[in-house]
Structure formats: structure tokens, C-alpha cells
Design an enzyme around this catalytic site. Sequence first.
Site, short mmCIF file in Angstrom:
data_model
loop_
_atom_site.label_atom_id
_atom_site.label_comp_id
_atom_site.label_asym_id
_atom_site.label_seq_id
_atom_site.Cartn_x
_atom_site.Cartn_y
_atom_site.Cartn_z
N LYS A 5 3.96 2.32 -14.38
CA LYS A 5 3.10 1.81 -13.32
C LYS A 5 1.79 1.32 -13.93
O LYS A 5 1.23 1.98 -14.83
CB LYS A 5 2.84 2.92 -12.30
CG LYS A 5 2.05 2.53 -11.08
CD LYS A 5 1.95 3.71 -10.10
CE LYS A 5 1.18 3.35 -8.85
NZ LYS A 5 1.09 4.47 -7.89
N SER B 192 2.60 3.43 -3.14
CA SER B 192 2.08 2.38 -3.97
C SER B 192 2.92 2.11 -5.23
O SER B 192 2.81 1.03 -5.82
CB SER B 192 0.65 2.71 -4.39
OG SER B 192 0.62 3.88 -5.19
N SER C 126 3.07 8.26 -2.90
CA SER C 126 3.39 7.02 -3.61
C SER C 126 4.51 7.08 -4.63
O SER C 126 4.92 6.04 -5.14
CB SER C 126 2.14 6.49 -4.31
OG SER C 126 1.35 5.82 -3.38
N1 GLN Z 1 0.05 5.32 1.03
C1 GLN Z 1 -1.00 6.25 0.74
C2 GLN Z 1 -2.31 5.53 0.63
O1 GLN Z 1 -2.36 4.41 0.94
C3 GLN Z 1 -0.66 7.01 -0.52
C4 GLN Z 1 -0.95 6.26 -1.75
C5 GLN Z 1 -0.65 7.01 -2.99
O2 GLN Z 1 0.04 8.05 -2.96
N2 GLN Z 1 -1.19 6.53 -4.09
O3 GLN Z 1 -3.30 6.07 0.25
#
Ligand code: GLN
Length: 488
Positions: A80, A155, A179
Site C-alpha cells: 500500500k 482505504s 481498511s
Molecule cells: N473508512 C474509514 C475512514 O474513512 C477507515 C479508514 C481506514 O481504516 N484507514 O476513516
Amino acid sequence: MLNQHTISDLTRRLAQREISAREITQSCLDRIQQVDGRVRAYLSHDPADALAQADAADQTIAREGWNEARPLMGIPVAIKDVLAVRNHPLNCASKILGNYISPYDATAIEKLRAAGAIIHGRLNMDEFAMGSSTENSAFGTTRNPWDLARIPGGSSGGSAAAVAADECIASIGTDTGGSIRQPAALCGCVGLKPTYGRISRFGLVAFASSLDQIGPITKDVRDAALMLKVLSGKDSRDSTSLPDPVPDYPATLSGNIKGLKVGLPREYLVPGLDSEVKKSVDAAVQKLVGLGADVCEVSLPHTDYAVATYYIIATAEASANLARFDGIRYGMRVDGNDPAELYSRTRGAGFGPEVKRRIILGTYVLSSGYYDAYYLRAQKVRTLIRNDFLNAFEKVDVLVTPTTPTAAFKVGEKAENPLQMYLSDIFTISCNLAGICGISVPCGFTSPGNLPIGLQILGPPMGESTLLRVAHAYEQSTDWHKAKPPLQ
Ligand code: GLN
């Protein structure tokens, strides 16, 4: 095709010299060439560098034979775009880092290299890991390999899509509020969020420091166990990493869960829960019963407050962490007549709309006059949420829930409605607030649509061995993880 295989299959064949690391790597590169124009999981990758690493792995195997101490030798792992890999770009899918190149390897990357892995490619994500769909990437949306009109989740959407489309053997994601687990669920992969502190975050660009964890996305549970064993452990460069000994996770996959106590949180039967998701999760629970588990209902009474609490704490921490992107120290710069103008022009041009929204929210909840009403209160509710879990784990070994309320949604479907998007994380967010561990494993498909559905299993702090044992026993009693997307 070698790129479709698991780490454990490939390493068995590498050890017997049936195949080479170069052949594995080339099959991933061919697949990227074939499908990534449509999937768009990778932001960048360097085939020559990957093949050079593969040749070095083949030489080591030829010279020294297969060595159990290097369990990922010759395996391409994609990363990532939020972890530092020496001499490679690091952008967090944002414009603000410009042409930044990492001067060092993150600890997780060092550990993967020490285990013999081939570190290959930068995977797309929501900008600074803020989002649930990869639509917040500054470089375009990754597509779900099961249906290119749909999002892969986020994400770590690139990390899940690359594994699902067999463009790599395994990948690294990060999980602040779901995420890793959410995109793994939506793409039909296994995604593991370890306990807070299990894996060092040195070299990870911070989003919300009290929530962020690094973890693997893989094709099956055994591979997740292998990766976790390599990645875990105390690191003097990350004071939040925990000193607990690292178990031999793959050795704990006995297939036996007789007498194991499984809790079903009553509060997770939310109104937005899709009936097909519910049906698959109910069937998975029946499977666990068939394998000898004792299932009972439990209560996590503060569940309703989790999303609100998360969006106060995560934005507060993000507003502080992202202050460093000021146009002076890293990446892009838009000049101004004085430093304040330089900062605001750079940040105005460099950050996307979701990141700006979070910085503004986070600055607000931390500002004097509002701190007590929002941030301080959210911290107290966080403790209540953690206590809910610790109480539940006095009665049961693991909890089982859906990973997401629905299967993958269409690109654009929620992009204009941030609140809708935030609510799609309802089942994953509490795990980060509580600092516990969780995994998502494939548990079915929607019909019609044929979109993957994920089962989430949650365990107590440092409960990864049990978590993996349950996930593995379930997985091995089904064929869901063997299905491949219809992507030619
Ligand atoms: N979808 C969540 C957010 O927007 C989690 C994101 C994540 O785990 N990095 O913060």
C-alpha cells in the site's frame, strides 16, 4: 498460472525446485500487464527491480537450499502506498507528497525482506487512508475485480484488488477503522487487522496514531498466519509496538474448534444490513456450530456510538499528524509571499476534499471550547466501547459479525454522501477503538451479482492465534476462498 497460488503452495514447490522465484514474479507481471489497465490496483511498479529481486532469491535458494527461517523467499508482495520502501515513491495517493522518494524501509518492509519476500509495486488507496472505496485517491479509483463498475472497498482497495485479481501473491494494507477487513471482504480475500501494537509502524505514514495498524491481505488464512508471524514483534523504533512473544501462528491452525465459544453481538443486526449478507453470515455461523463451536448471543451496548466516536478521534489525530505536510519539509510546494501563505496555498492545492474535510473536523473537535464536548467525551466513550469487548471476551473466545453491511457498491454511489460512506464502516470501526484483533474471510456471494461477502471474526488483544484457528477451520470447511473473479 503461478500467480493464482497461495504462499504456502508456492513455497512448497520452490523448496522442491519445481519452480523459480523468477517464474512466479513473471506470472504476476504478466497478469498486471493483462488486467491492471482496468483494475488499476497499482499506482506504480518496477518490473526490472522485481525480477532482480527474484533472481537474487533464486540464487540464494540454489546456494543454500530452502531455509525455514525465510518463509517468504521468492514471494512477490505488493505494498500500500503509505509504507516507506527505500528508493521508491511514497505518495499516500495524495498530490501533496509530489515526487517524494523514501530514504529508508519501514520495519514491516525490512521484516518482509529478511523473510525473503520480493517487494513489488505501490498500491492505490484512499488519500492518506481516509475512505472506504479508493474513490478518494488523487490518482483515480481502483475497480473491484468481481465487477469493474464497483468499488473494491478502501482505504486499502488496491491491496485487496491486486490479491483478488492475482496481480500479486499477497499484499500489505493498513487498518484504522476497517481498511484491511472491508476491502478484503468486498474483493473476496482474507484480511487481518492485528492487535494494536502487534506490528511495528515505523515507516508508516500516520493517519490516526491510536488506531492505525499494518496487516496482510492474502488468498487464504494460512497465508495470513505466515505473514503475521513474519511482521510481528517489538521494535525499538516504535514505542507503541508490544513486547509479547510472537507465536508460530501457522502451527496453531489445527482445524479443531470443538467447544470454542462464539459470541454473536445482538447490536450488529442493524437496519441497513443487506438480507443476502445476513443469510451468508447466518449460514457461516451454522457451519461453526457444525464444527463443534458453542454459539451464544452477547451484548456490546455502546455499539451505536462507535461511528461518531471514531470520526471525532480519527479526525482529531489526523489533523495533528497531517500538520507536517506544510510545503517546507516534504513533497510539493506552492510559493507564497510569506510562510503562512505558502502553507495555505500548498495545503489548499495538495490535499483532496475528503482530507480537507477531516482536517477541518479534527481541528474543530480539538479547539478550545469544544475539546471537552467532543474530543474528551469521545475518549471516554472509547473506554466504554473497549470495556464492552473485554466483558464479552470473558464469556466467549471470539465474536462473529458481518464485515460490511452490504456487498461492494457502485463507483459514485456514495461519493457525494460522506455520512453514508462513514456508516458503511459500522462493523469494523469498534475493533480499532478497542485495540483488539479482527479478520475477514470470504463467506459467500450475492445472487444475482456474484459479489463476495465477508465474515468478520474478532478476538481479544493478542488473540490472533485463536482468531486464525477459527478462520482457518471455517475456511477449510467451505470453497468460497477458491473462487476467482471472472476477469480475463
Ligand atoms: N473508512 C474509514 C475512514 O474513512 C477507515 C479508514 C481506514 O481504516 N484507514 O476513516
